[in-house]
Design a protein around this motif. Structure first.
Motif, short mmCIF file in Angstrom:
data_model
loop_
_atom_site.label_atom_id
_atom_site.label_comp_id
_atom_site.label_asym_id
_atom_site.label_seq_id
_atom_site.Cartn_x
_atom_site.Cartn_y
_atom_site.Cartn_z
N LEU A 163 10.88 -5.43 -7.01
CA LEU A 163 9.99 -6.40 -7.65
C LEU A 163 9.50 -5.94 -9.01
O LEU A 163 9.37 -6.75 -9.93
N PHE A 164 9.21 -4.64 -9.17
CA PHE A 164 8.56 -4.15 -10.39
C PHE A 164 9.38 -3.10 -11.12
O PHE A 164 8.97 -2.66 -12.20
N ASP A 165 10.49 -2.66 -10.55
CA ASP A 165 11.31 -1.62 -11.14
C ASP A 165 10.47 -0.38 -11.45
O ASP A 165 10.53 0.19 -12.53
N ASN A 166 9.69 0.02 -10.46
CA ASN A 166 8.78 1.15 -10.65
C ASN A 166 8.51 1.78 -9.29
O ASN A 166 8.73 1.15 -8.24
N GLU A 167 8.02 3.01 -9.30
CA GLU A 167 7.62 3.64 -8.06
C GLU A 167 6.35 2.99 -7.53
O GLU A 167 5.48 2.56 -8.30
N ARG A 200 -1.54 -4.83 -8.22
CA ARG A 200 -0.44 -5.81 -8.19
C ARG A 200 0.57 -5.43 -7.11
O ARG A 200 1.09 -6.30 -6.39
N HIS A 201 0.85 -4.15 -6.98
CA HIS A 201 1.75 -3.71 -5.91
C HIS A 201 1.15 -4.03 -4.54
O HIS A 201 1.87 -4.42 -3.62
N ALA A 202 -0.17 -3.86 -4.40
CA ALA A 202 -0.82 -4.13 -3.12
C ALA A 202 -0.72 -5.60 -2.75
O ALA A 202 -0.51 -5.95 -1.59
N VAL A 203 -0.86 -6.48 -3.74
CA VAL A 203 -0.75 -7.92 -3.47
C VAL A 203 0.66 -8.26 -2.99
O VAL A 203 0.85 -9.02 -2.02
N ALA A 204 1.66 -7.68 -3.63
CA ALA A 204 3.04 -7.96 -3.24
C ALA A 204 3.34 -7.42 -1.84
O ALA A 204 3.98 -8.10 -1.02
N LEU A 205 2.88 -6.21 -1.53
CA LEU A 205 3.12 -5.65 -0.20
C LEU A 205 2.35 -6.39 0.88
O LEU A 205 2.84 -6.54 2.01
N THR A 206 1.15 -6.86 0.55
CA THR A 206 0.38 -7.63 1.53
C THR A 206 1.12 -8.89 1.91
O THR A 206 1.22 -9.24 3.10
N TYR A 207 1.67 -9.59 0.93
CA TYR A 207 2.44 -10.79 1.25
C TYR A 207 3.68 -10.43 2.06
O TYR A 207 4.03 -11.12 3.02
N ASP A 262 8.45 0.26 1.65
CA ASP A 262 7.60 0.05 0.47
C ASP A 262 8.32 0.40 -0.82
O ASP A 262 8.26 -0.35 -1.81
N ARG A 263 9.00 1.54 -0.85
CA ARG A 263 9.65 1.97 -2.07
C ARG A 263 10.74 1.00 -2.54
O ARG A 263 10.73 0.58 -3.70
N PRO A 264 11.70 0.60 -1.68
CA PRO A 264 12.71 -0.35 -2.18
C PRO A 264 12.14 -1.71 -2.54
O PRO A 264 12.62 -2.36 -3.49
N VAL A 265 11.12 -2.17 -1.83
CA VAL A 265 10.53 -3.47 -2.16
C VAL A 265 9.86 -3.44 -3.53
O VAL A 265 10.06 -4.34 -4.37
N ILE A 266 9.06 -2.41 -3.80
CA ILE A 266 8.36 -2.32 -5.08
C ILE A 266 9.36 -2.08 -6.22
O ILE A 266 9.21 -2.66 -7.32
#
Length: 486
Positions: free
Chosen positions: A346-350, A90-97, A339-343
């Motif tokens: 979006l997900f409140d996680n590392e 799920r993190h990969a999908v968000a970062l890809t976009y 990557d860290r601040p974006v995730i």
């Protein structure tokens, strides 16, 4: 994250910066350059940042080497890598976009537009200016699907100060201390900063070029000497003087006998120090940015007319070392600052997925492929995941059309065929010999069609009679061992 999407500096700040972007080098000297480099060491970036911009604009040799270093990084492929967990996917999908839809521009030239490639190119300016700073403006496209991206504005380093051990944005042009560049609002990168040692080299080259031009203007065309027996003030003297003026303007003259005109050359012109010093500085530019001083000019000046094979190989090797290092450096910078601040937003996680800039394949790819072709038929097991990773191939999706071998199985069986066409094809022969109580021909139907020669379609009656045995599989091993006598 800067959730408002509004820039830290308004239009008035940009216009003032453009007006003050004058040339700060009216009287270039070694002392003046050294003073500004000392100011940089204590965190004052406003003057030296403008100095370095002007150096890049005015010295083509310096600019082209910096451009090559940045272009090497900008031309690399990139991908989003997940740790394999459902959350990582799920993190990969968000970062890809995020990376596929981001926009890159410049704060003082907003006509610049690009994507990830332009972002990497601008980050590489840290190898010149020591710092590279982008303002990150969040753009939310679809909150429900966690589809967000950002606009990255490349900002000149003379918008900042570093007096406290970290970069601070100078909100007003006369501020001494600036606002800290927070993670998620600014993308900051620290590079090699080659402009620090190259500033003095630039000054040496500029002074040498100036003296060289003055010498060429004064002495480059030589002198005319007129020898006459006339006395100063005589008619013949004035005639000789007029002739010299006409010759200096490419005129044609006619004069009486007794006048001798000579062209004076400068015999010491070949020993002037200007050209060697300029060449040394150009070599230093190439060595800092490319790893070796084998620039285009130095190749052309060689005894082999520019065909220095060994030197070219060394240059490729050194540049490859720099490129692999730059790819890892840019990946780590983006992982931590983007990557860290974006995730977390979006997900409140590392993050469990990361953006990776991939260096080019090394020169052993062909040898590795040949080794796999040789060893796999001998029993070496190589996972598909490892093969895809080694050769940078994308894993095909379920049902996706894939390339297949154009070679078909030999209809005549193993005899006379190419055993390498399908080395991994599973044998259709039975693994063991069935029980046999009757001769081969017992129970055979003579009216049945003769058996075909296709090994994929054996005669069930002959097979049931035990015609094949486990020993029939043994000769095939000889094809997997090239040195074995068959």
């Amino acid at each position: 994250m800067n959730l408002s999407g509004a820039s830290q500096f308004n239009q008035a700040r940009i216009e003032w910066a453009i007006r003050l972007r004058y040339s700060p080098m009216p009287n270039l000297s070694m002392k003046w350059v050294a003073e500004n480099l000392n100011a940089f060491r204590i965190g004052e970036l406003r003057v030296v940042g403008k100095v370095w911009e002007v150096m890049m604009e005015r010295d083509g040799e310096l600019a082209v080497n910096a451009d090559k270093r940045a272009s090497d990084l900008a031309g690399l492929d990139w991908q989003i890598v997940s740790d394999g967990s459902p959350e990582g996917d799920r993190h990969a999908v968000a970062l890809t976009y995020f990376y596929q839809h981001l926009r890159t521009t410049c704060a003082l030239d907003q006509d610049v537009s690009g994507g990830v490639s332009e972002l990497l190119y601008q980050i590489a300016s840290a190898h010149s200016h020591y710092y590279s700073v982008h303002e990150m403006l969040l753009r939310t496209d679809n909150p429900a699907a966690r589809e967000v991206t950002a606009e990255f504005r490349h900002t000149p380093i003379w918008f900042f100060e570093s007096r406290r051990g970290y970069l601070g944005y100078l909100k007003h042009i006369f501020d001494v201390y600036g606002q800290p560049c927070l993670q998620g609002e600014w993308l900051t990168a620290v590079g090699l900063g080659w402009m620090r040692p190259l500033s003095l080299a630039f000054a040496c080259k500029s002074l040498s070029m100036r003296d060289w031009m003055i010498f060429s203007a004064r002495y480059g065309s030589g002198f005319l000497e007129a020898i006459t027996g006339a006395q100063k003030g005589d008619a013949a003297w004035e005639e000789a003087k007029e002739i010299l003026h006409q010759l200096s303007n490419d005129g044609v003259v006619v004069h009486s006998e007794g006048l001798n005109i000579k062209f004076l050359n400068m015999p010491a012109a070949s020993t002037l120090p200007f050209a060697p010093l300029v060449d040394q500085v150009n070599r230093l530019y190439a060595k800092c940015y490319r790893g070796i001083d084998l620039a285009t000019g130095s190749r052309a000046s060689g005894t082999d007319g520019g065909h220095n094979v060994i030197g070219a190989s060394l240059q490729k090797e050194e540049s490859g070392i720099f490129l692999a290092r730059d790819a890892a450096w840019a990946s780590e910078c983006l992982n931590d600052r983007v990557d860290r601040p974006v995730i977390r937003y979006l997900f409140d996680n590392e993050p469990r997925a990361w953006m990776t800039v991939m260096p080019p394949l090394d020169d052993t790819a062909a040898e590795d492929l040949q080794s796999a072709r040789t060893l796999v038929p001998m029993g070496l097991r190589i996972s598909l995941k490892e093969a895809y990773k080694r050769f940078r191939w994308s894993v095909p999706a379920d049902g996706e059309p894939c390339l297949q071998s154009a070679l078909q199985p030999n209809p005549n069986g193993r005899e006379g065929g190419d055993y390498r066409s399908h080395p991994l094809t599973k044998s259709t022969l039975p693994a063991s010999s069935p029980a046999q109580d009757a001769p081969i021909g017992a129970g055979a139907n003579p009216e049945r069609n003769p058996q075909t020669a296709n090994p994929a379609m054996p005669d069930p009656q002959v097979g049931a009679a035990g015609f094949y045995s486990a020993a029939a599989n043994m000769p095939a091993l000889g094809h997997a061992i090239p040195n074995e006598t068959r």
